[in-house]
Every structure is written in structure tokens, then in C-alpha cells.
Design an enzyme around this catalytic site. Structure first.
Site, PDB file in Angstrom:
ATOM      1  N   LYS A 104      31.986   8.833  49.584  1.00  0.00           N
ATOM      2  CA  LYS A 104      31.512  10.164  49.165  1.00  0.00           C
ATOM      3  C   LYS A 104      32.651  10.868  48.469  1.00  0.00           C
ATOM      4  CE  LYS A 104      27.589  12.438  49.678  1.00  0.00           C
ATOM      5  NZ  LYS A 104      26.266  11.836  49.950  1.00  0.00           N
TER       6      LYS A 104
HETATM    7  N1  GLU Z   1      23.877  11.408  47.165  1.00  0.00           N
HETATM    8  C1  GLU Z   1      22.790  10.545  47.538  1.00  0.00           C
HETATM    9  C2  GLU Z   1      22.832  10.230  49.020  1.00  0.00           C
HETATM   10  O1  GLU Z   1      23.394  10.957  49.782  1.00  0.00           O
HETATM   11  C3  GLU Z   1      22.723   9.309  46.660  1.00  0.00           C
HETATM   12  C4  GLU Z   1      23.922   8.420  46.708  1.00  0.00           C
HETATM   13  C5  GLU Z   1      23.898   7.312  45.672  1.00  0.00           C
HETATM   14  O2  GLU Z   1      22.925   7.167  44.969  1.00  0.00           O
HETATM   15  O3  GLU Z   1      24.898   6.589  45.609  1.00  0.00           O
HETATM   16  O4  GLU Z   1      22.243   9.287  49.478  1.00  0.00           O
END
Ligand code: GLU
Length: 414
Positions: free
Chosen positions: A104
Site C-alpha cells: 500500500k
Molecule cells: N485499492 C484497492 C484495494 O484496496 C485496489 C488495489 C489494487 O487494485 O491493487 O483493494
């Protein structure tokens, strides 16, 4: 006291490890993010002044493949929050059975307070600062709260300019014109819809008698209003940061969208009566979909939640203290790491299409998404029923066990 996101993530891992009798060494490895990078992001504001923002990128785990996870632009971003979200991505990818670890990123910024040019400069500088950590084979960012496909486009361009050639597979959630996937924009909401459908079927509930309340009218919440209405549910309440609207007979998705496009908020929509964000969580309904921030359902309001089912569109909306209250009250919580994995699953499809330079039509994307989500739902429910444990714990155990198995199979370096 309400747990922070990182405390919640750790306590969920600890509890799962205890129930599954996880090797203490593997448990210790999984408690610690593999790497955390903090970067200073200086940009020139439109006024000519220079301002330095703080950014993060955390790789929680890369045992099952490159790490994957969104980038968040929000004033309340902290390193601990990013670590929690990265850990949840690890379990989410393992539960969906897609070959990624978890990551993240975040920048401590209110994106609405920047001009478009400032936002572009911030994004490009942040992308350059985390550049050594990302790449199609290392770590693949995507949108999250406060970021969108244009921001992904700037990251792709910055990375590609430094590499000297186009690298579409470095981020997902990009615009279609530069290697995005059909269906990615509403994939999280579509996944929430598939999971809602599977849950109602499993409980023998009638879709057309199901009243749904949705907290959040952003990238996840807004398409979810439409998709759940198309499924046949009655969406009775919706809210955004400014407040919400309630109509026991149902809200019109197109009316809401038009009102939001005109005014920037769902507040004041004449198709329903005004409610506050807090009231939304306690509104009479059958299914509650928190699709905003973490830490929304806590020990302070869990007692008053009327829904029988909570489908977590957001990451970490329910604290462990609230989980315990909801479990006592017999409320089914379908956890984030299962319910909102539609986004990262179609991100995976986007990455595969980019790497192959061969693109699929939308039906193929949606069909493959449905198959993965329904499989994951059955896998999690099987564990919950077999062990007689809450769905979140079952999902965490499934995720942790797949990562642990990969870890043991690879062995410890050196
Ligand atoms: N931000 C989204 C999540 O929390 C998508 C993450 C992604 O597609 O890599 O799942």
C-alpha cells in the site's frame, strides 16, 4: 478504546495464527512488513513556493508474487495505517488466489486542496521517489481513496519516461487509452454485488425484499448503488462525507448520480429525507455496505446497527471491538478482504493483459471476476462453517494459510 487500523490488523493476524496453530516463526515473519519506505515529496506550488509532503510505500509481503495495492491521498494517512492496509492486501490477494503479495502507499495530502497541475507534480515526484520499489515484477500500485485513473496515468508515464520505454504493467486502474482494462472502474462495486448476491442466496433471502444502506458515494459506493439496484435490491440510504439521504421505498441511482454531478454531494437529493452519516449506519435495513473509510463501525455504534448483514466495501470499516459485538448479536460480517477484492482482481486482469499486450472484452472480464469471487466466497464460508468461526476470521485464516504455505515451500533465505 477503539483500535487503530494497524492494531486491528495485528490482532486479526494474531487470533488467526492462534486458531490455526501457525508456526511462531512464520507468524513473526507475517507480523512484520517486508519493507517500509518513507519519502519526502517536494513540489512547487502554483504560487511559486515549495512545499514538502510526506509519502509512504509499504511492501507487506512478496512471497506469492509481486506486491499489489493502492495509493491513498488523504490528510490522515500515517505509516501505521499504510502498514495495516498493506497487510490486508496480502490476505486479500491470497484469498482471491491471485499471484500477488500485499502493498500500500499513501501521501499525507488533501488532494482537493491542490490544483490539477500541483496534483500532477505531486504524483510525478512521489512516483519518482518510490520508483526503486515499483515495477511490473516488483510492486504494482493502483487507485485507492483520493486517487484515480488520471493519477495512475501520470505514474505510468513518469515510470516509463525514466525507463525509456512504455511500461503499462507498472500500475493498474489506468485509463483505457494507455493499457487500462475494461471493467476495472467499477470492479470493486461489481465484486460487492456478486458477494451480496452469493450471501443472500446462501441465507435464502429474497433479493427484491432486501433493503441496502451504503456509506460512501465514491468510487465504490456510487457504482454499488446502481449495481445493487440492478440486482434487484432496494437501496434505501446512501451518504457521503457531507451527509446522506434515506427513502424506505428506494433511491433512484440515476437521480442520485445526476444530483451528485450537479452539486458534488448526495446531500439535498429530493428523492429522500436528509440523514447524517452516523444515522446511515443505524438506519433500518437488511444489508449495510460501508464503502468509505476504516474505523466506522466501532464499539460506540455496533449495538445500534440494524442490518443483519454487513458487506465491507471499504478496507477496515469495522474494528475488532465492533466485530465482537456484532458476532454476539448474530450480525454476519462479510469482511473487506473477501467482499472488496473485485478491484484488485480486475487489477490482476489488467496487469495480465498489459504483460501479454492482448486485451479482453468486458464480458470476459466480468465473467472471470464472478468466477473468482464466487470461488473465494465458498472457500471462506467452508472454513467458517467447519470451524464455527466468524467470516472475517475464516477469511484471514485462508489468506494466512496460503501465504504461510508459500513461505514454507520457498524456505527462508539465506
Ligand atoms: N485499492 C484497492 C484495494 O484496496 C485496489 C488495489 C489494487 O487494485 O491493487 O483493494
Amino acid at each position: 478504546m477503539t483500535s487503530s487500523a494497524w492494531e486491528s490488523a495485528l490482532s486479526q493476524l494474531d487470533e488467526a495464527s492462534r486458531i490455526m496453530n501457525l508456526d511462531p516463526g512464520v507468524h513473526d515473519v507475517l507480523r512484520n512488513p517486508k519493507r517500509s519506505l518513507t519519502v519526502a515529496v517536494p513540489i512547487k506550488l502554483d504560487s511559486g513556493l515549495v512545499k514538502v509532503f510526506t509519502g509512504y510505500r509499504v511492501h507487506h509481503n512478496t512471497t506469492r508474487g509481486p506486491s499489489k495495492g493502492g495509493i491513498r491521498y488523504h490528510p490522515a494517512v500515517t505509516l501505521d495505517e499504510v502498514k495495516a492496509l498493506a497487510m490486508w492486501m496480502t490476505w486479500k490477494c491470497a484469498i482471491a488466489g491471485i499471484p500477488y503479495g500485499g502493498a500500500k502507499g499513501g501521501v499525507v495530502v488533501d488532494p482537493k486542496a491542490l490544483s490539477r497541475d500541483e496534483l500532477e507534480r505531486l504524483t510525478r515526484r512521489y512516483a519518482a521517489e518510490i520508483g526503486p520499489l515499483i515495477g511490473p515484477e516488483r510492486d504494482v500500485p493502483a487507485p485507492d481513496l483520493g486517487t484515480d485513473e488520471q493519477i495512475m496515468g501520470w505514474i505510468m508515464d513518469t515510470y516509463s519516461m525514466i525507463a525509456g520505454h512504455s511500461v503499462p504493467g507498472v500500475v493498474t486502474g489506468k485509463p483505457l487509452s494507455i493499457g487500462g482494462s475494461l471493467g476495472r472502474g467499477e470492479a470493486t462495486s461489481r465484486g460487492v454485488m456478486y458477494i451480496t448476491e452469493a450471501t443472500l442466496k446462501h441465507r435464502g433471502a429474497k433479493v427484491d425484499e432486501t433493503r441496502v444502506a451504503i456509506q460512501g458515494y465514491g468510487k465504490v459506493g456510487a457504482p454499488a448503488v446502481r449495481l445493487l439496484t440492478e440486482l434487484g435490491c432496494i437501496v434505501v440510504a446512501v451518504s457521503d462525507v457531507n451527509g446522506g439521504v434515506y427513502n424506505p421505498r428506494g433511491l433512484s441511482p440515476t437521480g442520485l448520480e445526476a444530483h451528485r454531478d450537479d452539486t458534488g454531494t448526495v446531500v439535498g437529493f429530493e428523492g429522500g429525507e436528509s440523514i447524517t452519516n452516523e444515522e446511515l449506519l443505524e438506519i433500518p435495513c437488511d444489508v449495510l455496505v460501508p464503502a468509505a473509510l476504516e474505523g466506522q463501525i466501532t464499539e460506540n455504534n455496533a449495538e445500534r446497527v440494524k442490518a443483519e448483514v454487513i458487506i465491507e466495501g471499504a478496507n477496515g470499516p469495522t474494528t475488532p471491538e465492533a466485530d465482537a459485538i456484532l458476532e454476539d448479536r448474530g450480525v454476519l460480517v462479510v469482511p473487506d478482504i473477501l467482499a472488496n477484492s473485485g478491484g484488485v482482481t480486475v487489477s490482476y486482469f489488467e496487469w495480465v493483459q498489459d504483460l501479454q499486450a492482448y486485451f479482453w472484452d468486458e464480458d470476459e472480464v466480468n465473467m472471470k471476476l464472478r468466477r473468482i469471487m464466487e470461488r473465494a466466497y465458498v472457500d471462506v464460508l467452508d472454513i467458517a462453517e467447519e470451524r464455527k468461526i466468524p467470516t472475517r476470521m475464516a477469511a484471514t485464516i485462508l489468506g494466512v494459510s496460503r501465504v504461510a504455505e508459500a513461505h514454507v515451500t520457498r524456505g527462508l533465505f539465506p
